[in-house]
Design a protein around this motif. Structure first.
Motif, PDB file in Angstrom:
ATOM      1  N   ASP A 189       0.790  -1.154   0.041  1.00  0.00           N
ATOM      2  CA  ASP A 189      -0.039   0.043   0.009  1.00  0.00           C
ATOM      3  C   ASP A 189       0.987   1.172  -0.158  1.00  0.00           C
ATOM      4  OD1 ASP A 189       0.838   0.607   2.727  1.00  0.00           O
ATOM      5  OD2 ASP A 189      -1.106  -0.140   3.712  1.00  0.00           O
ATOM      6  N   LEU A 277      -7.835  -2.264  -6.345  1.00  0.00           N
ATOM      7  CA  LEU A 277      -7.239  -2.056  -5.258  1.00  0.00           C
ATOM      8  C   LEU A 277      -6.257  -0.988  -5.740  1.00  0.00           C
ATOM      9  CD1 LEU A 277      -6.649  -5.509  -3.680  1.00  0.00           C
ATOM     10  CD2 LEU A 277      -8.227  -3.649  -2.669  1.00  0.00           C
ATOM     11  N   LEU A 280      -7.643   2.538  -6.013  1.00  0.00           N
ATOM     12  CA  LEU A 280      -8.145   2.986  -4.643  1.00  0.00           C
ATOM     13  C   LEU A 280      -6.901   3.498  -3.959  1.00  0.00           C
ATOM     14  CD1 LEU A 280     -10.879   0.498  -3.654  1.00  0.00           C
ATOM     15  CD2 LEU A 280     -11.145   2.771  -4.598  1.00  0.00           C
ATOM     16  N   ASP A 281      -5.765   2.693  -3.886  1.00  0.00           N
ATOM     17  CA  ASP A 281      -4.611   3.138  -3.136  1.00  0.00           C
ATOM     18  C   ASP A 281      -4.004   4.483  -3.485  1.00  0.00           C
ATOM     19  OD1 ASP A 281      -2.539   2.374  -0.859  1.00  0.00           O
ATOM     20  OD2 ASP A 281      -1.319   2.718  -2.618  1.00  0.00           O
ATOM     21  N   ILE A 287      -7.710   0.711   2.083  1.00  0.00           N
ATOM     22  CA  ILE A 287      -8.001  -0.453   1.564  1.00  0.00           C
ATOM     23  C   ILE A 287      -8.383  -1.484   2.373  1.00  0.00           C
ATOM     24  CG2 ILE A 287      -7.229   0.459  -1.048  1.00  0.00           C
ATOM     25  CD1 ILE A 287      -4.812  -1.791  -0.279  1.00  0.00           C
TER      26      ILE A 287
END
Length: 429
Positions: A189, A277, A280-281, A287
């Protein structure tokens, strides 16, 4: 507001998999782009062709024009060289490149840099910089900037080694690894925290992509390798590594990549959607990754998708042995096509010689009669072509060759059997 995501280039196996990963995400509007005509145009509804090659002088200017015209927010590169180029030019681009930071991407693009970076680590393979120091054969040769095992060779003695080294000047000589090969899909992330890793066996490969694979159990050896690599380099989003066992059964590093792997769809089908993902990150959102817990395997073969040169607004379709078999089993593929037609506001007219009350049969089979604009029920000794109207462009679908022949000969309407319905399926999304 939806995030607009451009996958580039979009026609590769990873590009097609990303399409299926993102096409139904409510928060994303998906675009695919390529520099050459490829399979992307068969699956991307929003397809952008004729993008310049990254080596052309006009690329940045033209690419930014495309970004601005389509209001692109994020770019997902699907090739290692493209990923590196875009990251090197991130400050010149008007959209965010979804990829690890540039120095990590540069290291991962060059195997020589990978092996130099992890020199001294237990999982790093033996690399021979001088052919005169090799005392154990066979050895493995691979290009510094290759992928998927292309242009790689096994040399069993000095003569073979010398032959391959003269054939290509960009080969790295490594110890030969005879054991199982695995890929580990990973996600890190925005805070550099490793959030997920999933090992899978590469049982069979086709053109460098796993064609047969299944998820493996996670163990401490693999987790330790992944953590060391994650701590050493600056990843963000998806990335993957490939490992192979040496003669002692220990895993050694083959390569690292900062793009989505060609078979990361295995993890997606555990509900770990790497491309989504990552978007979004990179949007600086939090997340969560909670995968399903079941065994899963994949086996790939070539799939055919078609572009067909006809336009139609109405579909005449048979019932018995076309929509339904033996009054009990649905033709799943045909219903997929029917709902595709309804999505595109095309009329569906059922024309049948069904021996019973067709309305009662539809009710018993839980098929809504309102799917059909009209239901035409004729006798068994009649011919269907007599009841087809050509006031709108139409096609005809029936398992009976005689009925299709009559429709073609008398009305010149395109007619389809069950085995060629596939050419009518629109995979773009």
């Amino acid at each position: 507001m939806k995030k607009r995501v451009l996958v580039f280039p979009c026609g590769s196996v990873p590009g097609i998999d990303i399409n299926f990963a993102l096409r139904d995400c409510l928060r994303i509007e998906l675009f695919g782009g390529s520099s050459v005509a490829d399979h992307g145009s068969f699956v991307y509804k929003n397809y952008i062709g004729d993008i310049p090659n990254i080596n052309e002088e006009c690329f940045i200017e033209r690419f930014n024009q495309i970004i601005e015209y389509y209001k692109i927010n994020f770019i997902i590169p699907t090739h290692d060289t493209v990923a590196l180029f875009l990251m090197e030019n991130q400050t010149l681009l008007n959209a965010i490149v979804v990829c690890s930071e540039v120095e990590t991407t540069r290291i991962c693009r060059h195997k020589a840099l990978i092996y130099e970076t992890f020199k001294g680590y237990d999982f790093n393979p033996i690399v021979y910089n001088n052919i005169n120091t090799i005392d154990t054969y066979p050895v493995f040769l691979k290009p510094n900037m290759g992928q998927g095992g292309r242009n790689s060779y096994v040399a069993h003695d000095f003569e073979e080694l010398n032959f391959y080294m003269h054939r290509s000047k960009d080969l790295i000589i490594c110890e030969y690894l005879p054991g199982d090969e695995i890929t580990i899909d990973c996600f890190t992330d925005k805070n550099s925290k490793l959030r997920y890793f999933s090992p899978r066996i590469r049982q069979q490969t086709f053109n460098g992509i796993s064609s047969k694979s299944h998820i493996l159990e996670k163990d401490e050896e693999l987790l330790n390798i992944v953590r060391q690599i994650n701590d050493k380099l600056s990843f963000r989003g998806y990335w993957f590594i490939q490992l192979k066992k040496d003669t002692n059964g220990n895993f050694k590093l083959l390569e690292i990549s900062t793009r989505v792997a060609g078979t990361a769809c295995l993890s997606r089908n555990l509900d770990v959607n790497f491309p989504y993902l990552a978007v979004l990150d990179f949007s600086n959102e939090e997340i969560d990754i909670t995968p399903n817990n079941y065994s899963i395997e994949i086996d790939r073969t070539l799939i055919s998708r078609y572009k067909i040169g006809i336009e139609y607004d109405r579909v005449y379709i048979d019932f018995d042995d076309t929509l339904v078999f033996n009054n009990s089993m649905y033709n799943k593929f045909m219903f997929m096509f029917i709902y595709q037609c309804l999505n595109n506001n095309k009329e569906i007219i059922l024309i049948t010689k069904h021996e019973k009350d067709i309305y009662m049969t539809l009710q018993e089979l839980k098929i809504d009669k309102n799917i059909f604009k009209e239901i035409i029920h004729i006798t068994n000794n009649d011919y269907k072509y007599k009841y087809l109207s050509q006031e709108k462009p139409c096609i005809f679908i029936d398992n009976s060759y005689v009925e299709r022949k009559h429709v073609r000969e008398n009305l010149d309407i395109p007619s389809f059997d069950l085995n060629n319905i596939e050419c009518l399926i629109d995979w773009r999304g």
